[in-house]
Design an enzyme around this catalytic site. Structure first.
Site, short mmCIF file in Angstrom:
data_model
loop_
_atom_site.label_atom_id
_atom_site.label_comp_id
_atom_site.label_asym_id
_atom_site.label_seq_id
_atom_site.Cartn_x
_atom_site.Cartn_y
_atom_site.Cartn_z
N ASN A 1 0.85 -1.19 0.00
CA ASN A 1 0.00 0.00 0.00
C ASN A 1 0.88 1.23 0.00
O ASN A 1 1.50 1.56 1.01
CB ASN A 1 -0.91 -0.02 1.24
CG ASN A 1 -1.73 1.25 1.37
OD1 ASN A 1 -1.94 1.96 0.38
ND2 ASN A 1 -2.21 1.53 2.57
N LYS B 1 -0.02 4.28 -0.20
CA LYS B 1 -0.69 5.46 0.38
C LYS B 1 -0.52 6.66 -0.57
O LYS B 1 -0.49 6.49 -1.77
CB LYS B 1 -0.15 5.75 1.78
CG LYS B 1 -0.11 4.50 2.65
CD LYS B 1 0.12 4.80 4.08
CE LYS B 1 0.38 3.50 4.84
NZ LYS B 1 0.03 3.59 6.23
N GLU C 1 -5.65 -5.30 10.38
CA GLU C 1 -4.63 -4.27 10.61
C GLU C 1 -4.92 -3.56 11.92
O GLU C 1 -5.74 -2.61 11.96
CB GLU C 1 -4.65 -3.25 9.46
CG GLU C 1 -4.30 -3.83 8.12
CD GLU C 1 -3.65 -2.80 7.22
OE1 GLU C 1 -2.57 -3.09 6.70
OE2 GLU C 1 -4.20 -1.69 7.05
N GLY D 1 2.74 -1.38 4.22
CA GLY D 1 2.80 0.04 3.92
C GLY D 1 4.23 0.46 3.65
O GLY D 1 4.77 0.27 2.54
N GLY D 2 4.89 1.01 4.66
CA GLY D 2 6.22 1.60 4.51
C GLY D 2 7.23 0.72 3.77
O GLY D 2 7.95 1.20 2.88
N GLU E 1 -6.94 4.53 7.68
CA GLU E 1 -6.73 5.96 7.42
C GLU E 1 -7.94 6.58 6.74
O GLU E 1 -8.27 7.74 6.97
CB GLU E 1 -5.44 6.15 6.60
CG GLU E 1 -4.21 5.88 7.45
CD GLU E 1 -2.99 5.40 6.70
OE1 GLU E 1 -2.94 5.52 5.46
OE2 GLU E 1 -2.06 4.88 7.36
N GLY F 1 2.24 1.93 10.64
CA GLY F 1 3.19 3.03 10.50
C GLY F 1 3.88 3.42 11.80
O GLY F 1 4.49 4.48 11.88
N SER G 1 3.20 -2.53 10.21
CA SER G 1 4.66 -2.56 10.38
C SER G 1 5.28 -3.90 10.02
O SER G 1 6.19 -4.37 10.70
CB SER G 1 5.04 -2.13 11.80
OG SER G 1 4.59 -0.80 12.05
N HIS H 1 -9.58 1.05 4.62
CA HIS H 1 -8.29 1.23 5.32
C HIS H 1 -8.53 2.15 6.53
O HIS H 1 -9.32 3.10 6.44
CB HIS H 1 -7.25 1.83 4.38
CG HIS H 1 -5.87 1.78 4.95
ND1 HIS H 1 -5.44 2.69 5.88
CD2 HIS H 1 -4.84 0.92 4.76
CE1 HIS H 1 -4.18 2.40 6.23
NE2 HIS H 1 -3.80 1.33 5.56
C1 PEP Z 1 -0.79 0.00 5.76
O1 PEP Z 1 -0.62 1.04 5.15
O2 PEP Z 1 -1.83 -0.66 5.58
C2 PEP Z 1 0.25 -0.46 6.68
C3 PEP Z 1 0.08 -1.61 7.29
O3 PEP Z 1 1.34 0.37 6.85
P1 PEP Z 1 2.75 -0.01 7.58
O4 PEP Z 1 3.21 -1.32 6.99
O5 PEP Z 1 3.65 1.12 7.24
O6 PEP Z 1 2.47 -0.14 9.04
#
Ligand code: PEP
Length: 254
Positions: free
Chosen positions: A11, A13, A169, A235-236, A99, A175, A214, A97
């Site tokens: 993802n 973002k 999640e 994500g990251g 966010e 994040g 994460s 999501h």
């Molecule tokens: C996400 O964006 O769904 C996510 C899990 O981000 P991260 O891996 O950065 O925690």
């Protein structure tokens, strides 16, 4: 019991110019495994979808969007519909999501319409669910997951349940660098599978449930080795080709 093919989605973002999207997909796409081994996808911003699709052409990397509107079209300024995404060649969409729920007012009521609208248009939805830190500390994780899974999948006939990918999640892990332990993640994913089982036993056995929060190359294998964790929403660590590919590699043993 049906074999569940591992699934790893990145993802991005609100990251990625067209040039960055092209470079990242060019670095990832030729190296992903065959989808029978691990299905892989990147979830790009709307403005980078066409570029990402072009760069992924002829490879097994799928390109997904990060949101859509539930209506086919109409007076919804600033929104994008499922048929608009399929016209581009997009194969799926992230829905719910945290966010979007937290910052943009995404509701379970809207998701109840978005999930079937995505499937009807030929998009595979990744439906995100998960609890806040306060809910986790108050022992309310299962209550929150029950509410989200039941409400968000309420508009779907049982025979379509397994076409949805569900991502557990925990919001406190997104994040933040704070990953759920493999045991915590397994317990929550098993609970989500049981909730799907209340609607259809066959769907519960077949539905893919991902962990997100994460995920990094160092913790991916331990998480995905859990019985009810079928992959990861990343994500990251998906913004760098080598770390995303290392997580994909870890999914092979999951
Ligand atoms: C996400 O964006 O769904 C996510 C899990 O981000 P991260 O891996 O950065 O925690």
């Amino acid at each position: 019991m049906p074999e569940r093919t591992p699934y790893v989605a990145g993802n991005w973002k609100m990251w990625g110019s067209q040039a960055e999207a092209r470079d990242l997909v060019a670095a990832i796409a030729p190296r992903v495994p065959a989808p029978a081994e691990v299905e892989t996808a990147v979830c790009a911003p709307f403005t980078a979808l066409a570029t990402a699709l072009e760069a992924a052409q002829g490879t097994d990397l799928a390109v997904l969007a990060q949101n859509m509107h539930q209506a086919q079209g109409g007076a919804f300024t600033g929104e994008v519909s499922a048929p608009m995404l399929t016209e581009l060649g997009v194969q799926g969409v992230v829905l719910g999501h945290s966010e979007r729920r937290q910052f943009f007012g995404e509701t379970d009521r809207a998701l109840q319409e978005k999930v079937p609208a995505a499937l009807e248009a030929g998009l595979r939805p990744i439906l995100c669910v998960g609890e806040t830190e306060e809910e986790n500390e108050a022992g309310e994780t299962q209550r929150k997951l029950r509410q989200q899974v039941q409400e968000d999948l309420n508009g779907l006939a049982p025979q379509h349940l397994a076409e949805v990918v569900i991502a557990y999640e925990p919001i406190w892990a997104i994040g933040t660098g704070k990953t759920a332990t493999a045991e915590q993640a397994q317990e929550a994913c098993a609970f989500v599978r049981a909730l799907v089982g209340d609607k259809s036993k066959e769907a519960a056995a077949a539905v893919r449930i991902l962990y997100g929060g994460s995920v990094k190359p160092a913790n991916a294998a331990g998480l995905m080795a859990q019985e009810d964790i079928d992959g990861a929403l990343v994500g990251g660590a998906s913004l760098e080709a080598e770390s995303f590919l290392a997580i994909v590699e870890a999914a092979k043993g999951g």
